[in-house]
Design a protein around this motif. Structure first.
Motif, PDB file in Angstrom:
ATOM      1  N   ALA A   1      26.405  40.848  49.282  1.00 12.94           N
ATOM      2  CA  ALA A   1      27.912  40.817  49.262  1.00 12.94           C
ATOM      3  C   ALA A   1      28.138  40.188  47.819  1.00 12.94           C
ATOM      4  O   ALA A   1      27.548  39.399  47.196  1.00 12.94           O
ATOM      5  N   GLU A   2      29.346  40.859  47.326  1.00 10.09           N
ATOM      6  CA  GLU A   2      29.906  40.450  45.918  1.00 10.09           C
ATOM      7  C   GLU A   2      30.754  39.295  46.102  1.00 10.09           C
ATOM      8  O   GLU A   2      31.759  39.269  45.968  1.00 10.09           O
ATOM      9  N   VAL A   3      30.119  38.233  46.499  1.00  8.57           N
ATOM     10  CA  VAL A   3      30.971  36.686  46.485  1.00  8.57           C
ATOM     11  C   VAL A   3      30.015  35.770  45.693  1.00  8.57           C
ATOM     12  O   VAL A   3      28.801  35.722  45.389  1.00  8.57           O
ATOM     13  N   PRO A   4      30.497  34.507  45.339  1.00  7.59           N
ATOM     14  CA  PRO A   4      29.756  33.346  44.899  1.00  7.59           C
ATOM     15  C   PRO A   4      28.799  32.955  45.833  1.00  7.59           C
ATOM     16  O   PRO A   4      29.025  33.194  46.975  1.00  7.59           O
ATOM     17  N   LEU A   5      27.696  32.336  45.199  1.00  7.79           N
ATOM     18  CA  LEU A   5      26.422  31.915  46.034  1.00  7.79           C
ATOM     19  C   LEU A   5      27.015  30.940  47.304  1.00  7.79           C
ATOM     20  O   LEU A   5      26.440  31.342  48.260  1.00  7.79           O
ATOM     21  N   TRP A   6      27.942  30.135  46.985  1.00 10.57           N
ATOM     22  CA  TRP A   6      28.252  29.233  48.291  1.00 10.57           C
ATOM     23  C   TRP A   6      28.986  29.798  49.237  1.00 10.57           C
ATOM     24  O   TRP A   6      29.400  29.283  50.341  1.00 10.57           O
ATOM     25  N   GLU A   7      29.560  31.058  49.037  1.00  6.43           N
ATOM     26  CA  GLU A   7      30.286  31.808  50.057  1.00  6.43           C
ATOM     27  C   GLU A   7      29.379  33.056  50.807  1.00  6.43           C
ATOM     28  O   GLU A   7      29.831  33.463  51.857  1.00  6.43           O
ATOM     29  N   THR A   8      28.223  33.039  50.526  1.00  8.78           N
ATOM     30  CA  THR A   8      27.150  34.107  50.954  1.00  8.78           C
ATOM     31  C   THR A   8      26.673  33.554  52.366  1.00  8.78           C
ATOM     32  O   THR A   8      26.464  32.270  52.598  1.00  8.78           O
ATOM     33  N   ASP A   9      26.418  34.466  53.080  1.00 14.01           N
ATOM     34  CA  ASP A   9      25.561  33.913  54.446  1.00 14.01           C
ATOM     35  C   ASP A   9      24.101  33.839  54.060  1.00 14.01           C
ATOM     36  O   ASP A   9      23.487  34.974  53.425  1.00 14.01           O
ATOM     37  N   PRO A  10      23.545  32.703  54.315  1.00 17.62           N
ATOM     38  CA  PRO A  10      22.045  32.452  53.799  1.00 17.62           C
ATOM     39  C   PRO A  10      21.028  33.396  54.658  1.00 17.62           C
ATOM     40  O   PRO A  10      20.269  33.747  53.667  1.00 17.62           O
ATOM     41  N   GLU A  11      21.146  33.781  55.696  1.00 17.01           N
ATOM     42  CA  GLU A  11      20.253  34.809  56.182  1.00 17.01           C
ATOM     43  C   GLU A  11      20.209  36.414  55.507  1.00 17.01           C
ATOM     44  O   GLU A  11      19.342  36.884  55.201  1.00 17.01           O
TER      45      GLU A  11
ATOM     46  N   GLY B   1      18.942  41.444  36.052  1.00 17.23           N
ATOM     47  CA  GLY B   1      18.016  40.331  36.112  1.00 17.23           C
ATOM     48  C   GLY B   1      17.806  39.858  34.804  1.00 17.23           C
ATOM     49  O   GLY B   1      16.859  38.834  34.790  1.00 17.23           O
ATOM     50  N   THR B   2      18.437  40.115  33.855  1.00 12.84           N
ATOM     51  CA  THR B   2      18.334  39.454  32.350  1.00 12.84           C
ATOM     52  C   THR B   2      19.292  38.503  32.015  1.00 12.84           C
ATOM     53  O   THR B   2      19.431  38.013  31.056  1.00 12.84           O
ATOM     54  N   ARG B   3      20.567  38.493  32.906  1.00 17.08           N
ATOM     55  CA  ARG B   3      21.665  37.448  32.556  1.00 17.08           C
ATOM     56  C   ARG B   3      22.221  37.269  33.716  1.00 17.08           C
ATOM     57  O   ARG B   3      22.109  37.449  34.769  1.00 17.08           O
ATOM     58  N   ASP B   4      23.270  36.225  33.410  1.00 23.28           N
ATOM     59  CA  ASP B   4      24.111  35.316  34.498  1.00 23.28           C
ATOM     60  C   ASP B   4      25.231  36.346  35.193  1.00 23.28           C
ATOM     61  O   ASP B   4      25.926  36.861  34.340  1.00 23.28           O
ATOM     62  N   PHE B   5      25.116  36.354  36.452  1.00 26.48           N
ATOM     63  CA  PHE B   5      26.606  36.925  37.203  1.00 26.48           C
ATOM     64  C   PHE B   5      27.086  35.990  37.990  1.00 26.48           C
ATOM     65  O   PHE B   5      26.230  35.282  38.788  1.00 26.48           O
ATOM     66  N   ALA B   6      28.242  36.214  38.332  1.00 25.92           N
ATOM     67  CA  ALA B   6      28.805  35.312  39.365  1.00 25.92           C
ATOM     68  C   ALA B   6      28.761  35.310  40.770  1.00 25.92           C
ATOM     69  O   ALA B   6      28.745  34.712  41.578  1.00 25.92           O
ATOM     70  N   GLU B   7      28.468  36.658  40.899  1.00 26.96           N
ATOM     71  CA  GLU B   7      28.511  37.288  42.321  1.00 26.96           C
ATOM     72  C   GLU B   7      26.950  38.046  42.813  1.00 26.96           C
ATOM     73  O   GLU B   7      26.350  38.178  41.632  1.00 26.96           O
ATOM     74  N   ALA B   8      26.829  38.419  43.988  1.00 30.84           N
ATOM     75  CA  ALA B   8      25.510  38.992  44.305  1.00 30.84           C
ATOM     76  C   ALA B   8      24.546  38.569  43.791  1.00 30.84           C
ATOM     77  O   ALA B   8      23.416  39.035  43.311  1.00 30.84           O
ATOM     78  N   THR B   9      24.214  37.099  44.097  1.00 30.61           N
ATOM     79  CA  THR B   9      23.273  36.321  43.192  1.00 30.61           C
ATOM     80  C   THR B   9      21.747  36.651  43.905  1.00 30.61           C
ATOM     81  O   THR B   9      20.834  36.398  43.351  1.00 30.61           O
ATOM     82  N   ALA B  10      21.778  37.107  45.006  1.00 28.37           N
ATOM     83  CA  ALA B  10      20.493  37.428  45.877  1.00 28.37           C
ATOM     84  C   ALA B  10      19.937  38.743  45.020  1.00 28.37           C
ATOM     85  O   ALA B  10      18.489  38.780  44.868  1.00 28.37           O
ATOM     86  N   TYR B  11      20.648  39.570  44.636  1.00 30.29           N
ATOM     87  CA  TYR B  11      20.207  40.721  43.847  1.00 30.29           C
ATOM     88  C   TYR B  11      19.856  40.269  42.549  1.00 30.29           C
ATOM     89  O   TYR B  11      18.776  40.643  42.162  1.00 30.29           O
ATOM     90  N   THR B  12      20.379  39.348  41.906  1.00 30.55           N
ATOM     91  CA  THR B  12      20.199  39.254  40.441  1.00 30.55           C
ATOM     92  C   THR B  12      18.908  38.449  40.410  1.00 30.55           C
ATOM     93  O   THR B  12      18.091  38.585  39.490  1.00 30.55           O
TER      94      THR B  12
END
Length: 261
Positions: free
Chosen positions: A97-107, A147-158
């Motif tokens: 999901a395109e949300v910040p890490l703390w808003e994502t579903d852990p599973e 995968g080479t830089r920081d993004f605010a969202e979709a952190t599992a993907y990055t």
């Protein structure tokens, strides 16, 4: 640098749709027999029909890339039916999901990492021993500039795409002298079901042509740019000609590898 023969066979994951389907068909048209791996057998058969229409053999492999036993069985069948797997394309992947890490579903977050990292690990772990026994082979991870830089969202993907850089680099460092070649390939932004669903790409008009991705993969498969093993290439920016030029002028590995600047 030891010569490694051009690939005659390939295994492409996520070959039922999107970039994976385009790559499988493109490799067949370039003269390779192709093993096709994904979870949807019906869609895989559609890709297989195109591979066979190009005059090449197709092997349909239904498996979840995170299932170690299923992956091992699929690779054994591919090697049995094709005689070898000279090129592995780790294409299967998903996004969170395109949300910040703390808003994502852990599973859900962890399942994305499993698909995008455990999957390529299991495929590579199963395929590379056979490649080395035959004198070498090539592995391409379909990666991303994210995968080479920081993004605010979709952190599992990055996170997963950064991990792929480490996997590819490790393959190069450990296997190059034995004939193994590893590449991290970003396809740019190709219009697929996944990219079309992303808020990030709403209104986008400058999509990468899948043919540009296929051209790079075919160039790698033929061994024309083996000197760039361990490096990162990007469709839409790099072309087969530009990569050949890099080889001709002796590219330093550090120019195309993930480093802290």
């Amino acid at each position: 640098m030891a010569e490694v023969a051009a690939a005659q066979t390939a295994l492409v994951t996520g070959a039922s749709r999107g970039i994976g389907r385009e790559l499988a068909i493109g490799l067949a048209r370039a003269g390779l027999d192709v093993a096709l791996l994904a979870r949807d057998e019906r869609l895989l058969e559609s890709t297989a029909e195109e591979v066979r229409a190009a005059g090449r053999r197709a092997v349909v492999l239904t498996a979840d890339v995170t299932d170690a036993d299923a992956v091992q069985a699929a690779v054994r069948r591919a090697e049995d039916e094709l005689g070898s797997v000279d090129l592995l394309v780790n294409n299967a992947g998903v996004i969170d999901a395109e949300v910040p890490l703390w808003e994502t579903d852990p599973e859900r977050w962890w399942s994305v990492v499993e698909t995008n990292v455990r999957g390529p690990f299991l495929l590579t772990h199963a395929v590379v021993p056979g490649m080395l026994a035959r004198g070498g082979g090539r592995v391409i991870d379909v990666n991303s500039g994210s995968g080479t830089r920081d993004f605010a969202e979709a952190t599992a993907y990055t996170v997963s795409k950064t991990a792929l850089f480490r996997i590819g680099g490790a393959l190069h460092e450990a296997g190059f002298e034995r004939g193994l070649r590893a590449f991290e390939l970003a396809p740019g932004v190709v219009r697929t079901d996944m990219t079309g669903s992303m808020r990030l790409h709403e209104g986008r008009t400058d999509w990468t042509d899948p043919a540009d991705v296929v051209a790079l993969v075919v160039t790698i498969a033929r061994g024309e740019v083996d000197a760039l093993s361990g490096c990162y290439v990007r469709a839409g920016t790099d072309t087969p000609d530009s990569l050949r030029e890099m080889v001709a002028r002796g590219l330093s590995g550090d120019e195309r590898r993930l480093r802290i600047v």
